[in-house]
Design a protein around this motif. Structure first.
Motif, PDB file in Angstrom:
ATOM      1  N   SER B 845     -49.209 -10.584  -8.499  1.00 18.02           N
ATOM      2  CA  SER B 845     -48.204 -11.635  -8.656  1.00 18.02           C
ATOM      3  C   SER B 845     -48.651 -12.954  -8.045  1.00 18.02           C
ATOM      4  N   ASP B 846     -49.412 -12.915  -6.934  1.00 20.23           N
ATOM      5  CA  ASP B 846     -49.827 -14.194  -6.354  1.00 20.23           C
ATOM      6  C   ASP B 846     -50.848 -14.903  -7.237  1.00 20.23           C
ATOM      7  N   ALA B 847     -51.751 -14.124  -7.809  1.00 19.64           N
ATOM      8  CA  ALA B 847     -52.720 -14.731  -8.729  1.00 19.64           C
ATOM      9  C   ALA B 847     -51.995 -15.298  -9.939  1.00 19.64           C
ATOM     10  N   PHE B 848     -50.970 -14.561 -10.372  1.00 22.97           N
ATOM     11  CA  PHE B 848     -50.182 -14.976 -11.525  1.00 22.97           C
ATOM     12  C   PHE B 848     -49.481 -16.317 -11.229  1.00 22.97           C
ATOM     13  N   ALA B 849     -48.899 -16.397 -10.009  1.00 26.90           N
ATOM     14  CA  ALA B 849     -48.195 -17.615  -9.604  1.00 26.90           C
ATOM     15  C   ALA B 849     -49.175 -18.790  -9.574  1.00 26.90           C
ATOM     16  N   LYS B 850     -50.381 -18.556  -9.025  1.00 26.87           N
ATOM     17  CA  LYS B 850     -51.380 -19.616  -8.938  1.00 26.87           C
ATOM     18  C   LYS B 850     -51.732 -20.126 -10.323  1.00 26.87           C
ATOM     19  N   LEU B 851     -51.877 -19.157 -11.245  1.00 30.13           N
ATOM     20  CA  LEU B 851     -52.253 -19.477 -12.624  1.00 30.13           C
ATOM     21  C   LEU B 851     -51.208 -20.405 -13.254  1.00 30.13           C
ATOM     22  N   LEU B 852     -49.946 -20.068 -13.014  1.00 33.64           N
ATOM     23  CA  LEU B 852     -48.872 -20.871 -13.606  1.00 33.64           C
ATOM     24  C   LEU B 852     -48.834 -22.254 -12.964  1.00 33.64           C
TER      25      LEU B 852
END
Lengths: 156, 943
Positions: B845-852
């Motif tokens: 989820s943190d990588a996902f948040a960074k991506l967004l």
């Protein structure tokens, strides 16, 4: 000795011809006509051997193809039948479950196989293995030729 | 030069090759002549080019056209050109064309001499081979004269491949140029002993051919051939040699004697072959032929050999191939006419075996045996040394044991008590005496009912008169039996004189039928009540003792022997299986056959000795054949019977065909009858009802549907009647896509030579092996028997993945039927969806948040209405069909992630409220995203 080998379909279409004695085109055509009409008219389950002029005709049907071999009168018919069968086995081995279309589309291969098995009207090689090996070796040689040709095409 | 070659090869790409020509001709059935004449024009153009590949291709096509009957003599020179190519590929085609098209009056042949000589001495053995093969077809007297020496040298080539061809072609050379025979002959003779069997057989062939024309000159080779004949194992060669001897023996009679032994060896081999060859269908015919040879045979050894072979053949695997036992008995009786055979015993044991085991044949057998006894003097010309009298042993026993079948028992009794019998060997006399008593009982039984009692008394008197001869026998067994029976008969006579009825009691002496018992029949006998087979009769020895006594296993531990109670452990299923297997075996074994299903029931209900299975054979052939049996009559009868059967069957078939006109069954060839078609005359009675025919072949609507292409991976395959299969990613790198195709053969025919071809687009290309052209198909590396499926993989190269793609393709294949084969084509479309380029990739989820947050991604959204499913189902569906993974889920809201093969990130935020689902999506490639969303929408609109 054998005189000629013909392969023809049920419709009388010639699929392969091998003449072990030189003959003029006219003679060949006449013989082909005679053979097809004579053999195709035979009822199923009748004898596989016929007398024709001074020759013995041995034929056998495999699926849709008739194999028709003419030998001189002192030859053994059963041996001739065995020759036909051996040729079919060789074709089958080469093409894998051989059928008429294999022989139509690759008729030159069918001749090459025959040439390794019979020659000049006599059996040349009775061992299936050796026949197969020499055909494979020739094919390899041929493929070698092809790739060479490609190189020229690419870099020439 | 280089430019020319490239130009040639480019041209070549657009030329027709042989396959195209053949296909073209097949597609122009109506205007074949016109089509071929345009083809010939093209070929003429091709022949004008300098490129040898183009020329060879043209010549190859001409060779095909020549076979179809077209004149190609005008291209003779071009053929020579192709023959002269240095490349084996083209040389091979050139020589093939020459061997098909050239004949003695072809004038260009004289131009070939030097080329052929060059090829003959080529370092490559296949060049030489091709030249020799070609030459064998078109050798002229000139060529023979000019090349004889070269070929003679090749007979001693290091390679056997060349040697054998050279030897064979020598014959052609001799024919065209007879002067060459004398110098070449010594070398040819040498080749008869060549270490290579191929060369050897070639030499045999050539010399046989020569000798046939002029046998006298080849007599000197006889010892050499004799050696070959005894040492060679090659049947092809042996046949030739024997033929040769056929030509030589008239000239040299001494040869004949030398030949006897090797020839009989050959005959033995042939007889062994026969054993394996017989079937129900040909048994009678084969035995008939053998019987002819038996009659003609001169030496007794050979005749005995034939006799045992006949019996071996007939009795193999429990008389499996005998359909008519009357015929077999007749054969056995005919064999008894052989004088001086050592195998009387063998014939006798066969007679006994058949008479005992084949119940239905007994009456017939007894009649035959009675005739034999009556004519015993014919058999026993030279009594003691004649082994054939053994059959009288069987005859006497059969007539005695089954005397109720005798038509004229008194006559047989009289025959058995003739004084001449006393000259038979002792053991036979003993059987005679014993069975005379049995016959006596039967005769009495028949006579006692009469009012006149003198007949019965006369019979007793006959016994009393004749038996003393045997009482005097030197053989103890005969003596003992005779005196015992003599006293018995005297006593009976006394009773008869007092008018006491004795027949009943005399018969009781021999009561009880002798039944053959199957080895395992004991198991069927129920254990009497109160008998415990497992109880010890004596106290068992103590444990320790028995252990000491057990022999030590040195190499392997011995399995403990299964004791009886183990049988009870065998479960019902196992028993049923065994029973089934046994039934199978019984089908071929006259020993076991049950009369009818109903008798089986009886036998299960009331177990007992009487119900131990005995052969029950149904006779559908008239039993009476007047006079001595001639087995030939049976052959004829059998023939008629089979014909009748066939006719009936045909009728039945016709009826059947009428009944199921709507269904298109597998075509039944009413060709030669198969082994199963022949029902035995003496029915070995298994359930004879016909099996209900399988309603198998469901009408196939369209032929092309019979090849079913299912695509499980990567792509969906659209075909009007096909389901779209599941799509999954199977990706190797950014530009390669592997497509797995399952080919399933749904028709009854054999499919082969499948070629898979796709019309490439600019974006997607099928990867083809190096060396093949851009439009060549890929050979599917397997063949498909009916009902079989197999998987093949094809690799595609894809440039851009942002758009879905459809590729058109064709599958060509050969459909092989029993009697024809056709070339078929199947068009299809391959559908590469954008989803199929996505790979399920987990994301935290943190990588996902960074991506967004990064702001590199462009957004898009879609709303789905009327989605009626639980939220987790909805997520699962997206994951499964579109290769996403769930990053995080909070109540009715979830974030999802996937990645394309080229590294595009695809992020989804899925929310649901009621029946509405909204998807907000972000991706670094808007086109890809748009297409993926469309595909997701598609998925949910279908449910």
């Amino acid at each position: 000795m054998m005189r000629f080998l013909l392969l023809f379909s049920r419709q009388g279409k010639l699929r392969l011809q091998k003449w072990f004695m030189p003959m003029s085109e006219r003679e060949k055509k006449k013989i082909i006509r005679d053979m097809t009409t004579m053999v195709l008219a035979r009822q199923p389950r009748t004898c596989n051997f016929l007398h024709w002029k001074d020759l013995k005709i041995i034929y056998k049907r495999y699926a849709s193809l008739y194999f028709c071999l003419a030998v001189e009168s002192q030859e053994n018919e059963l041996l001739a039948l065995e020759i036909i069968h051996r040729y079919v086995e060789l074709l089958d081995k080469y093409f894998g479950n051989v059928c008429e279309l294999d022989i139509i589309f690759n008729f030159e291969k069918a001749y090459f196989i025959l040439d390794e098995f019979l020659m000049g009207g006599e059996i040349q090689e009775t061992s299936k293995q050796i026949v197969n090996r020499s055909i494979e070796a020739s094919d390899m040689l041929q493929e070698g030729d092809n790739s060479e040709w490609y190189e020229v095409e690419l870099f020439g | 030069m280089a430019l020319k070659i490239v130009k040639g090869s480019i041209d070549r790409m657009f030329d027709k090759n042989l396959q195209d020509l053949v296909r073209g001709i097949r597609n122009h059935k109506e205007d074949e002549a016109k089509y071929i004449s345009t083809c010939i024009d093209e070929i003429k153009q091709e022949l004008k080019q300098d490129n040898i590949a183009v020329k060879a291709n043209a010549v190859c096509k001409l060779t095909y056209l020549q076979m179809l009957g077209y004149d190609v003599s005008w291209a003779a020179f071009n053929i020579v050109e192709v023959m002269s190519s240095s490349k084996f590929t083209y040389k091979r085609i050139g020589y093939l064309a020459a061997s098909q098209c050239f004949h003695e009056s072809t004038d260009v042949i004289m131009l070939t001499t030097n080329q052929i000589r060059k090829d003959l001495s080529s370092p490559n053995q296949y060049d030489t081979g091709v030249a020799l093969t070609g030459l064998s077809c078109f050798v002229t007297p000139d060529l023979a004269r000019d090349l004889a020496n070269d070929i003679m040298t090749l007979m001693s080539h290091t390679k056997p491949y060349i040697r054998k061809k050279a030897v064979l072609i020598m014959y052609k050379v001799f024919l065209k140029y007879p002067e060459s025979l004398r110098p070449a002959f010594p070398r040819l003779k040498e080749k008869l002993e060549d270490p290579d069997p191929g060369v050897q057989s070639a030499a045999v062939n050539v010399i046989c051919e020569l000798a046939r024309r002029n046998p006298k000159n080849y007599l000197s080779l006889a010892p050499l051939f004799f050696k070959l004949m005894t040492s060679s194992t090659n049947n092809w060669v042996l046949i030739k040699i024997i033929k040769l001897f056929g030509a030589l023996t008239p000239l040299e009679p001494r040869l004949g004697k030398k030949l006897i032994e090797p020839l009989t060896n050959l005959i033995h081999r042939a007889l062994d072959l026969l054993y394996g060859m017989v079937s129900k269908k040909n048994l009678m015919e084969i035995v008939k032929k053998l019987m002819l040879h038996v009659d003609k045979a001169e030496g007794t050894t050979y005749r005995d050999e034939l006799l045992t072979k006949i019996i071996d053949i007939c009795s193999q695997s429990n008389y499996q191939y005998i359909t008519n036992f009357e015929w077999y008995i007749s054969i056995l009786v005919e064999l008894t006419r052989l004088e001086g055979t050592r195998h009387g015993h063998l014939i006798a044991s066969q007679m006994l075996d058949v008479a005992i085991r084949v119940k239905a044949i007994r009456a017939f057998a007894v009649a035959q045996m009675a005739t034999l006894l009556d004519n015993a003097h014919l058999l026993t010309g030279n009594m003691q040394r004649n082994g054939i009298c053994e059959v009288l042993y069987a005859a006497a026993w059969i007539c005695g044991e089954f005397s109720e079948h005798l038509e004229n028992p008194i006559q047989t009794l009289e025959a058995m008590l003739r004084p001449k019998v006393a000259t038979l060997p002792g053991h036979i006399q003993a059987v005679y005496v014993q069975n005379a008593a049995k016959l006596f009982a039967t005769v009495l039984k028949g006579q006692e009912g009469n009012t006149d009692s003198t007949a019965a008394q006369e019979t007793s008197q006959l016994m009393i008169d004749r038996l003393p001869l045997f009482v005097q026998s030197a053989n103890l067994e005969v003596q003992e039996r005779a005196s015992c029976i003599l006293q018995l008969v005297k006593y009976i006579q006394k009773l008869q004189q007092k008018d006491v009825e004795v027949a009943e009691e005399v018969s009781a002496l021999f009561a009880g039928e002798l039944n053959p018992v199957a080895p395992k029949a004991q198991k069927k006998v129920p254990v009497p009540e109160g008998l415990d087979l497992d109880a010890w009769i004596n106290e068992p020895p103590s444990e320790s003792e028995s252990e000491d006594e057990q022999p030590k296993a040195i190499f392997a531990k011995e399995e403990p022997k299964h004791s009886r109670p183990r049988h009870t452990e065998v479960d019902e299923k196992e028993l049923a299986r065994r029973r089934e297997a046994r039934k199978q075996e019984q089908a071929n074994n006259p020993f076991y056959i049950k009369a009818s299903p109903s008798s089986q029931k009886v036998y299960q209900d009331t177990p007992g000795v009487e119900h131990i299975p005995v052969v029950q054979i149904d006779l559908s052939v008239p039993l009476k054949v007047p006079g001595m049996p001639m087995s030939d009559q049976y052959v004829k009868l059998e023939e008629e019977r089979r014909q009748k059967e066939r006719a009936e069957k045909k009728k039945k078939e016709k009826k059947k065909r009428k009944e199921k006109r709507s269904g298109r069954g597998k075509k039944q060839d009413s060709g030669p009858e198969s082994e199963e078609d022949i029902t035995p005359a003496h029915m070995v009675d298994i359930v004879t009802e016909e099996m209900p025919e399988n309603a198998l072949p469901i009408l196939i609507l369209f032929y092309f549907l019979s090849v079913n292409i299912l695509l499980t991976e990567m792509i969906a395959f659209f075909w009007p009647s096909f389901k779209v299969c599941d799509i999954q990613g199977n990706l190797q790198d950014g530009s390669q896509v592997v497509v797995s195709v399952i080919f399933e053969n749904k028709c009854d025919s054999f499919l082969k030579s499948m070629e898979f071809n796709v019309l490439d687009s600019l974006n997607s290309k099928l990867q083809r092996p190096e060396g093949s052209g851009p439009h060549d198909g890929l050979t599917v590396p397997f063949q498909l028997p009916p009902g079989v499926s197999n998987e093949a993989r094809f690799v595609f190269t894809v440039q851009s993945i942002v758009m879905p793609q459809k590729l058109k393709g064709t599958l060509t294949f050969i459909v092989k039927n029993e009697d024809s084969s056709t070339h078929e084509k199947l068009d299809f479309k391959l559908h590469f969806t954008c989803t199929s380029y996505l790979i399920t990739t987990p994301c935290y989820s943190d990588a996902f948040a960074k991506l967004l947050e990064s702001g590199d991604l462009k957004g898009s959204s879609v709303r789905l209405e009327g989605v009626n499913m639980p939220f987790h189902h909805l997520l699962a569906r997206i994951c499964f069909h579109h290769h996403f993974s769930v990053v995080e889920r909070i109540d009715s809201c979830a974030s999802m992630y996937s990645r394309s093969i080229q590294g595009h990130h695809v992020c989804l935020l899925v929310k649901t409220s009621g029946q509405t689902v909204s998807i907000d999506a972000k991706c670094d490639e808007p086109t890809l995203l748009g297409n993926v969303l469309d595909e997701i929408k598609q998925t949910f609109s279908q449910c």
